[in-house]
Design a protein around this motif. Structure first.
Motif, PDB file in Angstrom:
ATOM      1  N   UNK A 112      38.857  45.826  41.842  1.00  0.00           N
ATOM      2  CA  UNK A 112      38.782  46.555  43.114  1.00  0.00           C
ATOM      3  C   UNK A 112      38.405  45.610  44.251  1.00  0.00           C
ATOM      4  N   UNK A 113      38.807  45.982  45.452  1.00  0.00           N
ATOM      5  CA  UNK A 113      38.525  45.140  46.619  1.00  0.00           C
ATOM      6  C   UNK A 113      37.029  44.992  46.875  1.00  0.00           C
ATOM      7  N   UNK A 114      36.239  45.954  46.413  1.00  0.00           N
ATOM      8  CA  UNK A 114      34.787  45.889  46.625  1.00  0.00           C
ATOM      9  C   UNK A 114      34.146  44.691  45.937  1.00  0.00           C
ATOM     10  N   UNK A 115      34.851  44.092  44.957  1.00  0.00           N
ATOM     11  CA  UNK A 115      34.295  42.936  44.238  1.00  0.00           C
ATOM     12  C   UNK A 115      34.954  41.626  44.647  1.00  0.00           C
ATOM     13  N   UNK A 116      35.762  41.667  45.667  1.00  0.00           N
ATOM     14  CA  UNK A 116      36.528  40.477  46.045  1.00  0.00           C
ATOM     15  C   UNK A 116      35.635  39.284  46.367  1.00  0.00           C
ATOM     16  N   UNK A 117      34.504  39.536  47.013  1.00  0.00           N
ATOM     17  CA  UNK A 117      33.654  38.436  47.480  1.00  0.00           C
ATOM     18  C   UNK A 117      32.695  37.914  46.413  1.00  0.00           C
ATOM     19  N   UNK A 118      32.375  38.719  45.413  1.00  0.00           N
ATOM     20  CA  UNK A 118      31.355  38.275  44.440  1.00  0.00           C
ATOM     21  C   UNK A 118      31.687  38.697  43.006  1.00  0.00           C
ATOM     22  N   UNK A 119      32.952  38.653  42.670  1.00  0.00           N
ATOM     23  CA  UNK A 119      33.370  39.118  41.340  1.00  0.00           C
ATOM     24  C   UNK A 119      32.716  38.316  40.218  1.00  0.00           C
ATOM     25  N   UNK A 120      32.759  37.000  40.307  1.00  0.00           N
ATOM     26  CA  UNK A 120      32.201  36.176  39.239  1.00  0.00           C
ATOM     27  C   UNK A 120      30.695  36.395  39.088  1.00  0.00           C
ATOM     28  N   UNK A 121      30.007  36.539  40.205  1.00  0.00           N
ATOM     29  CA  UNK A 121      28.563  36.780  40.154  1.00  0.00           C
ATOM     30  C   UNK A 121      28.265  38.154  39.532  1.00  0.00           C
ATOM     31  N   UNK A 122      29.110  39.140  39.851  1.00  0.00           N
ATOM     32  CA  UNK A 122      28.943  40.479  39.288  1.00  0.00           C
ATOM     33  C   UNK A 122      29.122  40.442  37.776  1.00  0.00           C
TER      34      UNK A 122
END
Length: 257
Positions: free
Chosen positions: A11-21
């Motif tokens: 989802x676009x909501x994780x675009x900036x911090x996907x790996x950290x999530x």
């Protein structure tokens, strides 16, 4: 060891911090995840993410709200993608009578096509249901979806429909709503689902569990779902984690890492 059976890391909501999530999830004990793709944009990204992480997998399907955009070319595409070694299920698919974006007849047609494909490929299906329970159960029965079984994703119906789902070889997956203080039905369902048919999920970034309700959900929070179910069933958290992970590995035909 936890298994988030339904997450939208694409989802676009994780675009900036996907790996950290994803790292936060691993740190919280979430070893396995299935990233669910549901349209032309999110399906390729689900597979891309699964390819990057050994214990993250993908599901590919067409969401009912976008059924009006579905073509036979997309069906062929799904069939091709299903052969990818990290794709473990077809979905999410189903019916959504809340958002008025695709006619009901179109939704039903696309739903039936995907069930037929799943049977052809011998893959489990992930079912999206919003205000369409009776029609979904009828279609699953008519199409003999019991041949492949699957998941009633983020189950949000009453106890009375659980048995019909179990009879069709489906697992019941519970997410954030089971932790909501005013959510009586998910709590009742959590108490009565046979342990060998119980799964947990986040549906992140949506439906964050208490005490994060209203914020962006993420896979690390699946532990809160497991904790609530353990409390409701008067069981140890580790046992709930073990059982639900084993169930998911079995359903998705994943060898334990």
């Amino acid at each position: 060891m936890l298994f988030d059976t339904h997450v939208h890391l694409n989802a676009r909501q994780f675009k900036e911090d996907r790996d950290e999530t994803i790292q936060r999830a691993f740190d919280a004990g979430v070893k396995y995840m299935v990233v669910v793709g549901f349209d032309a944009e999110t399906i390729p990204l689900a597979i891309d993410i699964a390819e990057q992480y050994e214990t993250i997998y993908a599901a590919v399907g067409w969401h009912p709200v976008d059924a009006i955009d579905f073509t036979d070319d997309y069906l062929t595409w799904l069939k091709e993608l299903a052969s990818h070694p990290k794709v473990v299920a077809l979905g999410e698919m189903g019916l959504d009578y809340h958002w008025d974006t695709s006619p009901k007849d179109t939704q039903k047609e696309v739903f039936r096509k995907q069930i037929k494909l799943a049977k052809q490929l011998d893959m489990p299906v992930i079912i999206h249901n919003r205000k369409a329970t009776e029609d979904i159960i009828a279609i699953l029965q008519e199409e003999d979806a019991a041949q492949v079984g699957g998941i009633m994703h983020c189950y949000n119906d009453s106890v009375e429909y659980v048995q019909a789902c179990l009879d069709m070889n489906f697992y019941i997956s519970l997410g954030g709503p089971v932790t909501f203080k005013n959510a009586k039905e998910p709590k009742e369902v959590a108490k009565i689902v046979p342990l060998d048919r119980l799964l947990i999920e986040t549906d992140a970034p949506y439906l964050a569990p208490h005490p994060n309700r209203g914020k962006r959900n993420e896979p690390a929070y699946v532990k809160l779902v497991a904790e609530q179910i353990a409390q409701l069933r008067e069981m140890d958290l580790n046992e709930i984690s073990r059982i639900t992970t084993t169930n998911a590995l079995t359903l998705f035909n994943i060898k334990k890492e």
